[in-house]
Scaffold this motif. Structure first.
Motif, PDB file in Angstrom:
ATOM      1  N   THR A   1     -42.318 -59.775  51.399  1.00 31.39           N
ATOM      2  CA  THR A   1     -41.293 -60.766  51.311  1.00 31.39           C
ATOM      3  C   THR A   1     -40.169 -60.181  52.650  1.00 31.39           C
ATOM      4  OG1 THR A   1     -40.146 -59.284  49.759  1.00 31.39           O
ATOM      5  CG2 THR A   1     -40.759 -61.403  48.850  1.00 31.39           C
TER       6      THR A   1
ATOM      7  N   VAL B   1     -41.493 -62.062  55.734  1.00 24.70           N
ATOM      8  CA  VAL B   1     -41.606 -63.453  55.759  1.00 24.70           C
ATOM      9  C   VAL B   1     -41.167 -64.203  57.013  1.00 24.70           C
ATOM     10  CG1 VAL B   1     -39.285 -63.928  54.900  1.00 24.70           C
ATOM     11  CG2 VAL B   1     -40.837 -65.617  54.389  1.00 24.70           C
TER      12      VAL B   1
ATOM     13  N   GLY C   1     -36.779 -63.655  45.784  1.00 20.33           N
ATOM     14  CA  GLY C   1     -38.357 -63.429  45.714  1.00 20.33           C
ATOM     15  C   GLY C   1     -38.562 -62.257  44.525  1.00 20.33           C
TER      16      GLY C   1
ATOM     17  N   VAL D   1     -38.526 -70.111  48.563  1.00 20.56           N
ATOM     18  CA  VAL D   1     -38.976 -69.114  47.536  1.00 20.56           C
ATOM     19  C   VAL D   1     -39.739 -69.636  46.566  1.00 20.56           C
ATOM     20  CG1 VAL D   1     -38.104 -67.474  45.869  1.00 20.56           C
ATOM     21  CG2 VAL D   1     -36.975 -67.547  48.123  1.00 20.56           C
TER      22      VAL D   1
ATOM     23  N   VAL E   1     -35.528 -61.788  50.130  1.00 26.63           N
ATOM     24  CA  VAL E   1     -36.191 -60.696  49.162  1.00 26.63           C
ATOM     25  C   VAL E   1     -35.592 -60.777  47.912  1.00 26.63           C
ATOM     26  CG1 VAL E   1     -36.458 -58.112  48.770  1.00 26.63           C
ATOM     27  CG2 VAL E   1     -36.543 -59.292  51.147  1.00 26.63           C
TER      28      VAL E   1
ATOM     29  N   GLN F   1     -44.722 -56.511  46.996  1.00 27.30           N
ATOM     30  CA  GLN F   1     -44.119 -57.894  47.119  1.00 27.30           C
ATOM     31  C   GLN F   1     -42.909 -57.587  48.113  1.00 27.30           C
ATOM     32  OE1 GLN F   1     -43.121 -59.955  43.618  1.00 27.30           O
ATOM     33  NE2 GLN F   1     -41.714 -61.399  44.488  1.00 27.30           N
TER      34      GLN F   1
END
Length: 316
Positions: free
Chosen positions: A249, A252, A104, A185, A101, A245
């Motif tokens: 993330t 994922v 990202g 990433v 995270v 986002q």
């Protein structure tokens, strides 16, 4: 003798259309319309409840049971949660997810905004550039990952060949625990930023040109115009995309599953991948449901804290 008075003629009355009375609604018309509306809404509610809410309720119940989905379930209470917290892989998966995270956000979040700002100044061939930016979004995720897996190949991969021409490398992109997460990433940023770029471009079109002209008259350079004009006008869009986002993330799964399977040395093991292992490799569906429930709570808490923290910023 009576006093005779001249007769008065009545004043002329203007002819105006007489309004027609509104037709009375028949009894039961409103109830019938409501019944018809609910009749059309019932299939949607049934589908939504069957495929959205019922799995959530079933997963919550499953987190308190031990079952292999074949034999009758056994109620075990909080044993699944106790076993879950005793597993050392849980801390590893949470730490890797947080690391993904953070990377990202540092790499994948500003990249679409910067690219959109550059593309907003392009006049010739703008459609072609937008198509190229959005193209990774329409490519199936597994196909894109397999393509990048070849790019990352330490022997004949594209990246090492290109870097070798300038005297760099070779690098063990996915084979090293130090660079594996960064490799994931980079691919995830490339694959998912097309939609964000188009959203930013659409928002930039709505910024009044007078604001840029006034800033330019005041002597503001390109960076000051971006900082004092563009970013304040895009703050609501930036806040929304940041929340999206964050949620994406945290969840994922595809990248670590297809790229590395969680390796090397569990350096790319994420929470969703651990849930997958519990359910489909170990057959511990109760533990998988328990971890899923904890993840839902964490996402709900994260979203609530984020929305509360950014409410004043987005409305000021």
């Amino acid at each position: 003798m009576a006093l005779l008075t001249p007769s008065r003629r009545p004043a002329a009355v203007s002819k105006q259309p007489v309004p027609r009375p509104m037709p009375r609604l028949r009894r039961g018309t409103g109830a019938r319309r409501q019944f018809t509306a609910w009749l059309f809404l019932v299939p949607t509610l049934l589908v939504f409840g069957l495929f959205a809410w019922w799995p959530i309720v079933r997963s919550l119940l499953l987190s308190f049971q031990r079952t292999n989905l074949v034999e009758p379930a056994v109620w075990v209470g909080l044993d699944n949660f106790r076993t879950l917290f005793d597993d050392p892989l849980l801390a590893t998966a949470v730490g890797n997810t947080v690391f993904f995270v953070v990377l990202g956000l540092l790499i994948g979040f500003p990249a679409p905004l910067i690219l959109a700002a550059i593309m907003s100044t392009v006049r010739r061939g703008a459609g072609v550039y937008r198509f190229l930016v959005y193209l990774p979004v329409v490519i199936p995720p597994v196909v894109a990952i397999l393509l990048w897996k070849w790019f990352y190949d330490p022997g004949s991969g594209l990246f090492n060949n290109v870097l070798g021409k300038v005297g760099l490398g070779p690098y063990a992109w996915l084979e090293s625990s130090d660079s594996a997460m960064l490799s994931l990433v980079l691919e995830a940023t490339w694959a998912g930023m097309g939609g964000a770029v188009l959203i930013y471009l659409a928002a930039m079109v709505g910024i009044p040109g007078e604001l840029y002209e006034a800033a330019e008259v005041d002597g503001a350079g390109i960076w000051r115009r971006i900082w004092h004009v563009m970013l304040p006008q895009l703050r609501s869009v930036i806040g929304l995309l940041l929340l999206v986002q964050l949620i994406n993330t945290v969840q994922v799964f595809t990248e670590p599953y297809v790229f590395t399977g969680g390796g090397p040395e569990n350096s790319t093991l994420t929470v969703l991948l651990l849930i997958f292992r519990y359910a489909f490799q170990d057959g511990e569906y109760g533990q998988a449901a328990a971890l899923s429930f904890l993840m839902v709570l964490a996402l709900a808490l994260l979203s609530a804290v984020y929305l509360r923290a950014t409410r004043s910023w987005s409305t000021s």
